[in-house]
Design an enzyme around this catalytic site. Structure first.
Site, PDB file in Angstrom:
ATOM      1  N   HIS A 106       0.723  -1.019   0.046  1.00 51.67           N
ATOM      2  CA  HIS A 106      -0.005   0.048   0.013  1.00 51.67           C
ATOM      3  C   HIS A 106       0.783   1.185  -0.303  1.00 51.67           C
ATOM      4  CE1 HIS A 106      -3.654   1.785  -0.209  1.00 51.67           C
ATOM      5  NE2 HIS A 106      -4.341   1.089   0.847  1.00 51.67           N
ATOM      6  N   ALA A 107       2.035   1.068   0.493  1.00 54.46           N
ATOM      7  CA  ALA A 107       3.125   2.248   0.235  1.00 54.46           C
ATOM      8  C   ALA A 107       3.317   2.676  -1.257  1.00 54.46           C
ATOM      9  CB  ALA A 107       4.413   2.139   1.000  1.00 54.46           C
TER      10      ALA A 107
END
Length: 492
Positions: A146-147
């Site tokens: 998700h980064a």
């Protein structure tokens, strides 16, 4: 070398052994449309290799600043190895849907290696006994941290590895990849010191930009032009505790035209309203079966993209969020949909008044070291069990293409989302639209949802009830009935 935004970095800091923070999908393909009528693994590898220049996330890896004194950086990985990121497995006989869900949950529950580019594709064969699918289909379970992406920027990866025709057209990309040298710790610490000096000025700018929106929202609430969509914190449920490292996954599929027909039955309602009410009804049914349905309404956090048209290819997350009610306290399916529509409107009005982009900017006000330390202490102390949750679950919508698309010539049949959970929020619901199909899928903590097939069944039952209720004539509401119902809800 490019530094992560505060929001992107937060997903790195939130990661613990029991809460890997990657998102992805389970996509099912029909290889009969490919040039050879089937796909071999070496062909999949060659195809992905030819598309690596189509998305920046494929070959970038993290470099963390010592002691997390500043947010990490992206570098082009000089040791990139495609075969580490693309894997191959097959279901045992009979190769049914339940087996696929169990395998997807197990694969999704394993964390990505944070020292390598943050993605994996697992090609799954043996899907020979799944209702509605032709024999010989394959699935690809994708995992991307998700980064690196949000739901909208993930479109870049999807676009890179898919075509609108099955004949494997040649593609040209603008990216020219060159490996980077890993920066020395001393260089990263110097950069951290410079950023620390700048931080007070950044915070002042964020506050200055946010004040007008906050003032507008406050004035609207005082004059009652705006209304709070939910009241205080959410009720505690079995989803809102510390989570284990084990996951469950399942999903259901609906005809998009049927969802739109339901939407048309309620003036002003949207497809998202219908979906939220289906999740609300499904949660109500499931929690009643567990004797865990709270009296108060359950709520969901719904991410909102703040990505402009010219930022679609930008890296990382550009999202805000709003809290919406799910109507779990309402038994009647149509009344629940009407309530969800009204609550969603209030949430949108309040978020628009504050400014979704302002809410997103506020994530940059906490230093990286404190973010990481806070996340680790929260997990180790089990603090999720000691307070009421801000919301009960996540519901996120990922729009897909309206036309057929092809991976290495294989037609995409349907796609289901998988997502991260964390302490205090053990259920994420994901909506995927593709062509004429809408899929509703979920990822949950196995300790909280040991029978995911029953929650999936509850979603199907809620959809059928809603469809049947809107098809049947409904009695006219008595004058003042709505006002009385609101009084009762307030008194409760």
């Amino acid at each position: 070398m490019q530094q992560l935004s505060p929001m992107d970095a937060a997903f790195v800091y939130m990661e613990t052994p029991s809460t890997p923070m990657h998102i992805g999908s389970l996509a099912i393909y029909d290889p009969s449309t490919s040039p050879n009528g089937k796909l071999r693994f070496k062909e999949v590898l060659a195809f992905i290799e030819s598309r690596l220049d189509g998305a920046w996330a494929f070959r970038r890896r993290l470099v963390r600043v010592p002691f997390d004194l500043d947010h990490p950086y992206w570098i082009e990985d000089p040791e990139f190895d495609l075969e580490y990121h693309v894997r191959h497995i097959a279901l045992p006989e009979p190769g049914d849907w339940r087996q696929l869900c169990i395998l997807a949950a197990r694969l999704h529950g394993r964390a990505l290696d944070l020292t390598k580019p943050l993605w994996e594709f697992t090609v799954i064969e043996g899907l020979d006994n799944i209702e509605g699918l032709p024999k010989g289909c394959i699935a690809i379970l994708s995992k991307v941290h998700h980064a690196a992406i949000d739901g909208m920027s993930g479109v870049e990866i999807t676009t890179a590895v898919h075509d609108v025709t099955p004949d494997l057209p040649e593609r040209q990309f603008d990216m020219e990849w060159k490996p980077d040298n890993k920066p020395a710790d001393a260089e990263l610490l110097v950069r951290a010191q410079i950023n620390a000096v700048r931080q007070p000025f950044k915070m002042a700018d964020i506050v200055a930009r946010s004040i007008p929106g906050l003032a507008k929202a406050g004035a609207g609430l005082l004059t009652r032009d705006l209304k709070l969509p939910v009241r205080g914190t959410a009720p505690n449920t079995l989803f809102n505790r510390t989570v284990s490292s084990h996951r469950v996954f399942d999903g259901v599929r609906f005809d998009l035209d049927e969802i739109k027909a339901i939407k048309a039955g309620i003036g002003g309602a949207t497809v998202n309203d219908v979906v939220l009410s289906i999740f609300g009804g499904g949660l109500r049914k499931y929690l009643i079966s567990k004797n865990d349905l709270p009296k108060d309404e359950m709520t969901a956090m719904a991410p909102i993209s703040v990505r402009a048209e010219d930022q679609k290819a930008d890296l990382g997350n550009q999202v805000s969020a709003m809290i919406v009610g799910l109507g779990t306290h309402i038994e009647d399916a149509v009344e629940r949909l009407e309530h969800v529509h009204d609550a969603a409107q209030k949430s949108k009005e309040l978020t628009n008044a504050i400014g979704a982009r302002n809410l997103s900017r506020m994530s940059g006000m906490t230093p990286g070291a404190l973010m990481g330390l806070g996340a680790r202490l929260y997990a180790r102390a089990g603090l999720a069990n000691a307070h009421s949750p801000a919301y009960n679950c996540v519901v996120t919508n990922v729009p897909g293409p309206p036309m057929d698309i092809y991976f290495a010539g294989a037609r995409l049949i349907e796609q289901f989302g998988v997502g991260p959970i964390f302490d205090g929020m053990g259920l994420i619901n994901i909506v995927y639209s593709s062509g004429g199909t809408l899929t509703l899928s979920f990822t949950a903590d196995r300790d909280a949802v040991s029978d995911p097939e029953n929650y999936a069944a509850a979603l199907r039952e809620t959809f059928e009830e809603l469809k049947a209720a809107l098809a049947a004539p409904r009695p006219a509401k008595k004058k003042g009935a709505k006002r009385t119902a609101k009084k009762k809800e307030k008194a409760g």
